[in-house]
Design a protein around this motif. Structure first.
Motif, PDB file in Angstrom:
ATOM      1  N   GLN A  73     -19.193  -3.863  41.858  1.00  0.00           N
ATOM      2  CA  GLN A  73     -19.439  -3.163  42.413  1.00  0.00           C
ATOM      3  C   GLN A  73     -18.913  -4.043  44.027  1.00  0.00           C
ATOM      4  OE1 GLN A  73     -20.241   0.022  44.218  1.00  0.00           O
ATOM      5  NE2 GLN A  73     -18.987  -0.412  46.074  1.00  0.00           N
ATOM      6  N   THR A  74     -17.933  -3.515  44.805  1.00  0.00           N
ATOM      7  CA  THR A  74     -16.842  -4.853  45.559  1.00  0.00           C
ATOM      8  C   THR A  74     -17.350  -4.007  46.905  1.00  0.00           C
ATOM      9  OG1 THR A  74     -14.965  -5.036  44.697  1.00  0.00           O
ATOM     10  CG2 THR A  74     -14.576  -5.400  47.221  1.00  0.00           C
ATOM     11  N   THR A  75     -17.939  -4.706  47.798  1.00  0.00           N
ATOM     12  CA  THR A  75     -18.220  -4.047  49.263  1.00  0.00           C
ATOM     13  C   THR A  75     -17.588  -4.593  50.248  1.00  0.00           C
ATOM     14  OG1 THR A  75     -20.210  -5.415  48.942  1.00  0.00           O
ATOM     15  CG2 THR A  75     -20.594  -3.395  48.603  1.00  0.00           C
ATOM     16  N   THR A  76     -17.738  -4.284  51.503  1.00  0.00           N
ATOM     17  CA  THR A  76     -16.887  -4.892  52.875  1.00  0.00           C
ATOM     18  C   THR A  76     -18.075  -4.861  53.944  1.00  0.00           C
ATOM     19  OG1 THR A  76     -14.559  -4.393  52.050  1.00  0.00           O
ATOM     20  CG2 THR A  76     -15.061  -5.802  53.750  1.00  0.00           C
ATOM     21  N   SER A  81     -14.619  -9.422  52.569  1.00  0.00           N
ATOM     22  CA  SER A  81     -15.416  -8.237  51.033  1.00  0.00           C
ATOM     23  C   SER A  81     -16.179  -9.274  49.778  1.00  0.00           C
ATOM     24  CB  SER A  81     -14.216  -7.555  50.110  1.00  0.00           C
ATOM     25  OG  SER A  81     -13.179  -6.878  50.946  1.00  0.00           O
ATOM     26  N   GLY A 103     -14.308  -1.183  45.307  1.00  0.00           N
ATOM     27  CA  GLY A 103     -15.257   0.047  44.950  1.00  0.00           C
ATOM     28  C   GLY A 103     -15.617  -0.328  43.601  1.00  0.00           C
TER      29      GLY A 103
END
Length: 150
Positions: A73-76, A81, A103
């Motif tokens: 899961q990529t979060t910013t 990021s 995402g």
């Protein structure tokens, strides 16, 4: 627990658009973005649909083309990021999960040989009930929506 029929139906939804009672239901095919030949990681994307009436929990993905595959899961946050590994992906009953750049996605770790555009890679999804379904992902340059297939 996922019924065997529901799990097989998930396979159909992953690979093909369906027409049902005049209403169209579809799922994007799985795809892998081509990377430079010596890249240690690649990523896979697409949409996974769960037509069943219970939560579908995917706990692993395997492929002979990679040493390891992880859910990520990529979060910013504040413009920064970050990527983190996930233990599983849960798809709600009659719901879907989008695997997309920036995402949730599959992180494909240490390809055993060069992965090039045009190749088809088998990925085997494993559910919490230990059922296995193999799906073919196409390797593409860029994003599959950038290509026009005839």
């Amino acid at each position: 627990m996922i019924k065997s029929f529901q799990w097989r139906f998930l396979l159909v939804l992953l690979c093909f658009p369906l027409i049902s009672n005049g209403a169209e239901t579809s799922a994007s095919r799985l795809w892998i973005r081509e990377a430079p030949p010596n890249a240690p990681v690649l990523a896979a994307y697409g949409t996974i649909m769960n037509p069943g009436d219970t939560i579908l929990r995917l706990i692993a993905v395997e492929s002979s083309a990679f040493e390891d595959i992880q859910f990520h899961q990529t979060t910013t946050v504040y413009g920064v990021s970050r990527m983190r590994a996930m233990e599983s992906i849960e798809i709600p009953a009659a719901g879907k999960v989008h695997l997309e750049p920036g995402g949730t996605h599959l992180m494909l770790i240490k390809p055993v040989s060069a992965i090039r555009a045009g190749m088809q890679i088998e990925l085997t999804f494993i559910s919490s009930s230990q059922q296995r379904v193999s799906i073919i992902a196409e390797v593409v340059k860029g994003h599959p929506d950038d290509h026009h297939h005839h």
